[in-house]
Design a protein around this motif. Structure first.
Motif, mmCIF file in Angstrom:
data_model
loop_
_atom_site.group_PDB
_atom_site.id
_atom_site.type_symbol
_atom_site.label_atom_id
_atom_site.label_comp_id
_atom_site.label_asym_id
_atom_site.label_seq_id
_atom_site.Cartn_x
_atom_site.Cartn_y
_atom_site.Cartn_z
ATOM 1 N N ASP A 148 1.986 3.063 -5.532
ATOM 2 C CA ASP A 148 0.827 3.248 -6.405
ATOM 3 C C ASP A 148 0.914 2.374 -7.652
ATOM 4 O O ASP A 148 -0.102 2.095 -8.296
ATOM 5 C CB ASP A 148 0.736 4.709 -6.853
ATOM 6 C CG ASP A 148 0.512 5.635 -5.684
ATOM 7 O OD1 ASP A 148 1.075 6.745 -5.688
ATOM 8 O OD2 ASP A 148 -0.221 5.247 -4.754
ATOM 9 N N LYS A 149 2.121 1.987 -7.964
ATOM 10 C CA LYS A 149 2.336 1.292 -9.243
ATOM 11 C C LYS A 149 3.535 0.375 -9.096
ATOM 12 O O LYS A 149 4.518 0.705 -8.426
ATOM 13 C CB LYS A 149 2.596 2.316 -10.338
ATOM 14 C CG LYS A 149 2.877 1.769 -11.710
ATOM 15 C CD LYS A 149 3.103 2.927 -12.693
ATOM 16 C CE LYS A 149 3.397 2.446 -14.088
ATOM 17 N NZ LYS A 149 3.585 3.576 -15.036
ATOM 18 N N LEU A 181 -1.662 -1.335 -10.666
ATOM 19 C CA LEU A 181 -1.919 0.008 -10.172
ATOM 20 C C LEU A 181 -2.808 -0.076 -8.946
ATOM 21 O O LEU A 181 -3.781 -0.839 -8.928
ATOM 22 C CB LEU A 181 -2.608 0.849 -11.251
ATOM 23 C CG LEU A 181 -1.833 1.064 -12.548
ATOM 24 C CD1 LEU A 181 -2.687 1.843 -13.545
ATOM 25 C CD2 LEU A 181 -0.523 1.789 -12.285
ATOM 26 N N ASN A 204 -5.030 2.249 -6.241
ATOM 27 C CA ASN A 204 -5.618 3.532 -5.863
ATOM 28 C C ASN A 204 -6.289 3.351 -4.507
ATOM 29 O O ASN A 204 -7.399 2.826 -4.407
ATOM 30 C CB ASN A 204 -6.637 3.986 -6.912
ATOM 31 C CG ASN A 204 -7.194 5.373 -6.628
ATOM 32 O OD1 ASN A 204 -7.297 5.797 -5.473
ATOM 33 N ND2 ASN A 204 -7.543 6.092 -7.674
ATOM 34 N N LYS A 205 -5.598 3.775 -3.471
ATOM 35 C CA LYS A 205 -6.091 3.558 -2.115
ATOM 36 C C LYS A 205 -7.279 4.456 -1.793
ATOM 37 O O LYS A 205 -8.097 4.119 -0.940
ATOM 38 C CB LYS A 205 -4.956 3.779 -1.112
ATOM 39 C CG LYS A 205 -3.817 2.780 -1.261
ATOM 40 C CD LYS A 205 -2.700 3.061 -0.300
ATOM 41 C CE LYS A 205 -1.889 4.275 -0.669
ATOM 42 N NZ LYS A 205 -1.164 4.109 -1.960
ATOM 43 N N SER A 222 0.808 -1.221 0.000
ATOM 44 C CA SER A 222 0.000 0.000 0.000
ATOM 45 C C SER A 222 0.842 1.273 0.000
ATOM 46 O O SER A 222 0.294 2.366 -0.186
ATOM 47 C CB SER A 222 -0.941 0.003 1.205
ATOM 48 O OG SER A 222 -0.219 -0.065 2.408
#
Lengths: 112, 118
Positions: free
Chosen positions: A55-56, A65, A67-68, A52
């Motif tokens: 991002d990538k 990818l 996206n939290k 976490s």
């Protein structure tokens, strides 16, 4: 309860095109995610993972990818090949717990 | 990653009988798990196989139905007892925490055992 879900049960792509498989998760405490590929009659095969704090992450022909903010991750496969045909599962967990929550799976079909 | 094998790879069994599935890893691992995957569905964790102690079962799974052994760091068995057709599934073992691994969270799966109960 907790869930990790996939938006589409089946994805068909032309050979050579890029594939994008999506996955949503519900537990905001999840901090480790994995994508697996499962071919017919075989066990799930590790493809790529991401923590976490990223991002990538890129591998060979694959990119994950994360996206939290919207609790979403995706698997991108570049230049999809017939050998990529399989069911793809995402899984999320909280580090150290070993309790994976698996998505329902997306079947990727590569069209010649 | 570790090489994981399962025996048998598939079996067809009669109702009321029991089947023991073996999982062998080629290196020592900290964690071993057993999953069930019903046809066309995702994976459900049955239990965590603990070395030298009783397995930890998930909700809906009990020791009497799915006894598990783990005598050492490379081997585990799952028994499916008093089988019924509803037990027809793929049974998978997975491992995590391999010696010298940079990640102890990553689980690697065996090839699975495809069980059909008549």
């Amino acid at each position: 309860g907790e869930s990790v879900g996939l938006h589409l049960p089946t994805l068909s792509v032309q050979e050579g095109d890029n594939s994008i498989i999506n996955c949503a998760y519900s537990n905001s405490a999840s901090d480790y995610f994995i994508w697996y590929k499962q071919e017919s009659g075989k066990g799930p095969q590790f493809i790529i993972d991401i923590r976490s704090n990223m991002d990538k992450r890129q591998g060979q022909r694959v990119t994950v990818l994360l996206n939290k903010t919207v609790k979403h991750l995706s698997l991108q496969i570049a230049a999809t090949q017939p050998g990529d045909s399989a069911v793809y599962f995402c899984a999320g967990t909280i580090s150290g717990t070993y309790k994976y929550i698996f998505g329902t799976g997306t079947r990727l079909k590569v069209l010649a | 990653s570790a090489v994981i094998s399962q025996k048998p790879s598939r079996d067809i069994c009669q109702r009321g009988t029991s089947l023991t599935i073996q999982c062998q890893v080629d290196s020592q691992v900290t964690m071993m798990f057993w999953y069930r995957q019903q046809p066309g569905q995702s994976l459900t964790l049955i239990a965590t196989a603990n070395q030298g102690s009783e397995a930890t079962y998930e909700s809906g799974f009990v020791i009497d139905k799915f006894p598990i052994s783990r005598p050492n760091l490379t081997f585990s068995t799952l028994t499916v007892s008093n089988m019924s057709p509803e037990d027809s599934s793929i049974y998978l073992c997975s491992v995590a925490g391999q010696f010298l691994s940079t990640s102890t969270d990553t689980q690697y799966f065996g090839p699975g055992t495809r069980l059909t109960v008549l």
